[in-house]
Structures are given as structure tokens and as C-alpha cells.
Design a protein around this motif. Structure first.
Motif: not given
Length: 268
Positions: A131-147
Motif C-alpha cells: 500500500d505504498a504512496d506514489f508522489v507525483a509533481q506536475g504543473p498543478d503542484g504535488v499530489r499523492t496517489i494511493p498504491g
């Protein structure tokens, strides 16, 4: 085969990489061991490659409270030898040390591997099991995506086109088991099974049993209800959709999933 012509840009920062990815037909190049074969076969035809391989600030492993943060550009070889993972989450280091051959492990990255979205990916299954969290960064900022939401289909993930996977966060897990069946050494797994105790319950992950890495939910529930390893393993393939190909039929894969799940649970 020779890939079609493309432009090449080396990003000097995460922000620059995100800006470059604004072109619709751009692709990220990290270690390259997933992307380059697709380019050579012309399955991928980007007009721009954005090289993020020298972003050293995305290459780390560190303890953060009850979790371990892993930079997306951490190479498999480094994960296999990392002392923090060896102490707090040894299964990731162990599995990273089994990826491909030494050349692949010295160039391939954990972020590139999971962002590729291959349903036969070893590390993708481990991260889903944890159940890792995936951290992504884009033009709208940072978000965390659940595994549980990251893998959406074969070679597809929840990452937006202009988003960059920057970090993976995993719980501290003492031990764990990963067993895989391959036709030849260093092949992709025909079927593989991960088993680990996470937050007091046993989690089971499956590789090669569907269009994405999967959790064996029926087997997990059986264990929670008091079933034996054998009884739980008999339900390992429930809800899965294994393919039939040159490596084996769907029925063969389902049988392997049951056998490997039982072995993994007994070892756990």
C-alpha cells in the motif's frame, strides 16, 4: 530496428522537466531500460525525450517517521545495498537485487520501472502489496496517489502526461516473501507472489495475473477469517484475469498463483 528521429532535452530540475513535458508527444527518459526497447521497436514514437537521469535530488532513501521515502530515480543496484531498506523494508532491496542483470540494475530506476506500468513488474507488485504512496509533481503542484489507484491498465498508470513521479513512500515492513516462476534466468516472471505483514495483517500481491499488479483479496480475507495457508492459497486466483501466451495458459498461471501463494505464506 532503428527508432524514428526525435529531439532530446536534458532537464536540470524537476520544474524544467515538467515544463518540457508540456509537449503532447514527449516522453520521460530515466534509466531507459523500459523506454529504449519500445523506441527501437517503434512501439513508442515521441518527438521529444526529456532526460531526467541526472536529477540527483530524486535519488535517495531515508526514514520518515513510520515510513521510508524512496526517490524515484534510485537505481535498483543502490536499493539492493541500501542500509535503511535493509533495516526497515528488506523485501524491496531483495527484489531490486533480482531485477534483470547487473547492467540493468546499475541504470534502471524504481520510478521508471513502476511508471512504465508493466503488469509483470516485480517492484510494482511489491509496492501495491505494501500500500505504498506514489508522489507525483506536475504543473498543478504535488499530489499523492494511493498504491491501490496507481496502476490503471496494462502499461497505464494514474500519472498525468505532464506529471513526474518523484517519490515512493512505503511502510516499515519486517521481512516479507517474494516468489516468482520464470522460464529462464532474468526473464520477466510468468507469475510471482508477494506476501508480507503490513499494519498487523497479511497482504498478498500477484504479478502476471492480470493487466496490472493485483492484490489477492480473497486469499487475504480467508487468512483474516482464520483459514490455513493451504486454504487461503486455494483462493489466490479469485478475481484475477491471467493472460494466455507463450509463457503459459491462463489455467496454468492460476495454478502457479495458488502454489506460490501457499509457499510464500508458509515461509512468511
Amino acid at each position: 530496428m532503428i527508432p524514428p528521429a526525435f529531439e532530446y532535452a536534458r532537464a536540470g530540475s524537476v520544474a524544467e522537466a515538467i515544463e518540457l513535458l508540456g509537449r503532447e508527444d514527449s516522453k520521460v527518459l530515466a534509466g531507459g531500460h523500459s523506454l529504449i526497447p519500445l523506441l527501437r521497436l517503434r512501439f513508442a514514437r515521441p518527438s521529444l525525450l526529456v532526460d531526467i537521469g541526472r536529477l540527483e535530488d530524486l535519488r535517495y532513501v531515508r526514514e520518515e517517521g513510520d515510513r521510508i521515502a524512496i526517490g524515484a530515480l534510485s537505481r535498483h543496484h543502490d536499493l539492493a545495498l541500501d542500509p535503511v531498506l535493509a533495516q526497515y523494508c528488506p523485501l524491496i532491496g531483495s527484489v531490486a537485487g533480482q531485477v534483470g542483470d547487473p547492467q540493468v540494475r546499475h541504470r534502471g530506476t524504481i520510478g521508471g520501472s513502476v511508471a512504465h506500468g508493466d503488469p509483470a513488474s516485480d517492484l510494482g507488485t511489491i509496492l501495491l502489496t505494501f500500500d505504498a504512496d506514489f508522489v507525483a509533481q506536475g504543473p498543478d503542484g504535488v499530489r499523492t496517489i494511493p498504491g491501490t489507484e496507481f496502476f490503471t491498465g496494462p502499461f497505464e498508470t494514474a500519472l498525468g502526461h505532464q506529471e513526474l513521479l518523484t517519490e515512493l513512500r512505503v511502510p516499515k515492513v519486517d521481512g516479507g516473501v517474494y516468489l516468482k516462476h520464470v522460464r529462464r534466468a532474468q526473464d520477466w516472471a510468468t507469475v510471482a507472489v508477494a506476501a508480507a505483514r503490513v499494519d498487523g495483517s497479511v497482504r498478498i500481491g500477484l504479478t502476471g495475473m492480470g493487466p496490472t499488479p493485483l492484490r489477492a483479496r480473497a486469499a487475504e480475507q480467508a487468512l483474516a477469517d482464520g483459514a490455513s495457508a493451504e486454504e487461503a492459497a486455494a483462493r489466490a486466483a479469485e478475481g484475477a484475469d491471467p493472460p494466455s501466451d507463450v509463457s503459459g495458459s491462463a489455467e496454468y498461471r492460476a495454478h502457479l498463483a495458488q502454489v506460490l501463494t501457499r509457499q510464500a505464506l508458509e515461509r512468511l
